[in-house]
Write a protein that holds these residues in place. Structure first.
Motif, PDB file in Angstrom:
ATOM      1  N   PRO A 151     -27.464 -12.882 -19.862  1.00  0.00           N
ATOM      2  CA  PRO A 151     -28.786 -13.524 -19.985  1.00  0.00           C
ATOM      3  C   PRO A 151     -29.862 -13.290 -19.349  1.00  0.00           C
ATOM      4  O   PRO A 151     -29.997 -12.028 -18.450  1.00  0.00           O
ATOM      5  N   PRO A 152     -31.065 -13.837 -19.160  1.00  0.00           N
ATOM      6  CA  PRO A 152     -32.210 -12.356 -18.768  1.00  0.00           C
ATOM      7  C   PRO A 152     -31.958 -12.429 -17.236  1.00  0.00           C
ATOM      8  O   PRO A 152     -31.173 -13.047 -16.712  1.00  0.00           O
ATOM      9  N   SER A 153     -32.390 -11.602 -16.692  1.00  0.00           N
ATOM     10  CA  SER A 153     -32.112 -11.102 -15.513  1.00  0.00           C
ATOM     11  C   SER A 153     -33.345 -10.766 -14.801  1.00  0.00           C
ATOM     12  O   SER A 153     -34.313 -10.196 -15.388  1.00  0.00           O
ATOM     13  N   VAL A 157     -25.303  -8.510 -30.524  1.00  0.00           N
ATOM     14  CA  VAL A 157     -26.269  -8.428 -30.009  1.00  0.00           C
ATOM     15  C   VAL A 157     -27.295  -8.649 -31.062  1.00  0.00           C
ATOM     16  O   VAL A 157     -26.888  -9.191 -31.950  1.00  0.00           O
ATOM     17  N   VAL A 158     -27.607  -9.506 -30.168  1.00  0.00           N
ATOM     18  CA  VAL A 158     -29.294 -10.731 -30.637  1.00  0.00           C
ATOM     19  C   VAL A 158     -30.116 -10.606 -30.328  1.00  0.00           C
ATOM     20  O   VAL A 158     -30.991 -10.849 -31.785  1.00  0.00           O
ATOM     21  N   THR A 159     -30.740  -9.722 -30.212  1.00  0.00           N
ATOM     22  CA  THR A 159     -31.823  -8.894 -30.391  1.00  0.00           C
ATOM     23  C   THR A 159     -31.569  -7.592 -30.109  1.00  0.00           C
ATOM     24  O   THR A 159     -32.127  -6.583 -29.443  1.00  0.00           O
ATOM     25  N   PRO A 160     -31.662  -6.882 -31.677  1.00  0.00           N
ATOM     26  CA  PRO A 160     -30.806  -5.667 -31.462  1.00  0.00           C
ATOM     27  C   PRO A 160     -32.639  -4.719 -31.038  1.00  0.00           C
ATOM     28  O   PRO A 160     -31.994  -3.219 -30.788  1.00  0.00           O
ATOM     29  N   LYS A 161     -33.860  -4.913 -31.581  1.00  0.00           N
ATOM     30  CA  LYS A 161     -34.362  -4.382 -31.169  1.00  0.00           C
ATOM     31  C   LYS A 161     -34.253  -4.428 -29.450  1.00  0.00           C
ATOM     32  O   LYS A 161     -35.439  -2.982 -28.576  1.00  0.00           O
ATOM     33  N   ALA A 162     -34.555  -5.282 -28.966  1.00  0.00           N
ATOM     34  CA  ALA A 162     -34.841  -5.095 -27.666  1.00  0.00           C
ATOM     35  C   ALA A 162     -33.130  -4.029 -26.712  1.00  0.00           C
ATOM     36  O   ALA A 162     -33.440  -3.252 -26.158  1.00  0.00           O
ATOM     37  N   PHE A 163     -32.216  -4.441 -27.764  1.00  0.00           N
ATOM     38  CA  PHE A 163     -31.434  -3.450 -27.036  1.00  0.00           C
ATOM     39  C   PHE A 163     -31.311  -2.386 -27.368  1.00  0.00           C
ATOM     40  O   PHE A 163     -30.975  -1.331 -26.162  1.00  0.00           O
ATOM     41  N   ILE A 164     -31.338  -1.769 -28.673  1.00  0.00           N
ATOM     42  CA  ILE A 164     -31.708  -0.149 -28.748  1.00  0.00           C
ATOM     43  C   ILE A 164     -32.864  -0.091 -27.681  1.00  0.00           C
ATOM     44  O   ILE A 164     -33.417   1.148 -27.082  1.00  0.00           O
TER      45      ILE A 164
END
Length: 435
Positions: free
Chosen positions: A155-157, A45-52
């Motif tokens: 990747p961004p979608s 998980v590269v971006t934990p904040k976005a993931f959460i």
């Protein structure tokens, strides 16, 4: 994996690995139901904040074609995602067991999946990595999108990219450039779900399980409408289905036969039918004090003065209108709707269009049972009254020409603003809006 990490569950077995890391089958100790655990290394998980944030959004989605995210836990090294168990395998496995899907089966597959993507997009998410392995079938044969909310791992979608991926899935599952052109997947998910229904006559998807998983009663050969889901291996066309009565009996005996041809015909899935009915009319619900089914005698005379003390009368009026509406869908008679709605109004047009689609498919909806939880008068006049109604779809049975029956599941309470207009001898619905 420490035992405290999965407290409340018992570990059954590993299911392999996928786009969400390793996958395990669990048993919920409180309910006895199976669940799926996805173990995602924190390093992935590269971006934990976005993931959460995405997981929080995913947990708000309750849609029959999106695998529910039940719970999220965090350990020192992993994210632990507890999700709905989808029992009947992936689309990849299905295509390995059998030939490509027919155009009719693809309609039954793609339209519900588009509805699921629509639910995902409406809450601000995209899938981002939709492949054959992300499409599974539940125990009723309903197609379900898994791994929603995990776009941070891809990747961004965009919503458009999700629809393009769905188009690729349609072609991988048997669609052609003619039956499912790329241009079909360049609109919104909602529009795609509806337009797909016009590509071919919806047909039940044969899950093609082995002989030991199908009903044991033999079905003599005879052409008839197929059961909602076929669990036997493909046979020659002349031997594929029993008589109409036998097909209906087989349908009722097969526990995985709840989803199929009717669910796809009306609006691509069982829930779409329910949503369609709910959007076009008052789908009753229980009263504040007692849950009452819509079996009241129609009120022939508008109530004198719509005050709060008369809310019981308005409840009876709505129940009477729902009885008439139920009769229209049971008989496929659109003229009955003229006594439910103001002709030419938006809900009148919506219900007529819905009923027309069922007439074309020769599908009747029997025993619509609706309940009203509460009725509140918002504004009133001599010829118009606006009611705030909390209602819930209880049940209805879809019946094919062969006699096969699909019972729709109950819905959740919804609040609507219903406008009634006085006609010559009764009240009629002139508008319905979300409240």
């Amino acid at each position: 994996m420490e035992s405290e990490d999965i407290s409340g569950y018992s570990l059954r077995r590993g299911l392999g690995s996928g786009s969400a890391g390793t996958v395990w089958l669990l048993r919920d100790l409180a309910t006895g139901r199976h669940a799926v655990l996805k173990r995602i290394p924190k390093a992935a998980v590269v971006t934990p904040k976005a993931f959460i944030g995405d997981l929080d959004l995913a947990r708000t989605i309750d849609h029959p074609h999106i695998a529910r995210l039940l719970e999220v836990r965090e350990s020192d090294r992993e994210w632990l995602l507890f999700s709905q168990y989808v029992a009947a395998g992936t689309l990849t496995s299905l295509l390995e067991r059998r030939d490509a899907l027919s155009p009719g089966e693809l309609v039954t597959l793609i339209s519900p999946l588009a509805q699921g993507l629509s639910a995902l997009h409406r809450c601000g998410l995209t899938h981002g990595h939709l492949h054959l392995d992300d499409i599974m079938f539940d125990a009723d044969g309903r197609p379900v999108i898994t791994d929603a909310g995990l776009r941070a791992l891809a990747p961004p979608s965009s919503p458009a990219a999700d629809l393009t991926a769905l188009g690729a899935i349609a072609h991988q599952a048997g669609g052609t450039a003619k039956s499912f052109p790329a241009s079909l997947f360049t609109t919104t998910a909602d529009v795609l779900a509806q337009q797909t229904l016009h590509r071919a006559t919806p047909l039940p998807i044969s899950l093609n399980f082995t002989q030991d998983r199908e009903p044991t009663t033999p079905i003599p050969p005879s052409p008839a409408t197929p059961p909602a889901i076929s669990l036997r291996r493909p046979q020659p066309a002349t031997q594929r289905h029993g008589s109409a009565r036998q097909s209906a009996l087989r349908f009722l005996r097969t526990k995985r036969a709840a989803y199929g041809i009717l669910a796809a015909c009306g609006a691509g899935a069982v829930t779409t039918l329910v949503i369609g009915l709910a959007a076009a009319g008052v789908l009753g619900h229980p009263t504040r004090s007692t849950a009452t089914n819509h079996q009241a005698t129609p009120s022939s005379t508008p109530p004198a003065q719509p005050t709060r003390t008369a809310e019981a009368s308005w409840l009876q009026t709505l129940q009477a209108l729902d009885v008439r509406r139920s009769r229209a869908f049971a008989t496929l008679d659109p003229t009955v709707l003229n006594s439910v709605y103001v002709p030419g109004s938006s809900p009148w047009s919506a219900d007529r269009d819905l009923l027309s689609s069922y007439r074309k498919q020769q599908l009747r909806i029997e025993g619509l049972r609706l309940q009203i939880q509460s009725v509140t008068v918002e504004t009133s006049g001599k010829t118009t009254v606006v009611l705030r109604v909390v209602d819930r779809f209880v049940t209805g049975v879809a019946v094919t020409p062969a006699g096969q029956r699909t019972t729709f599941p109950p819905g959740k309470p919804t609040t609507r603003r219903v406008t009634l207009t006085a006609a010559a001898e009764s009240w009629r619905i002139s508008a319905i809006a979300a409240a």
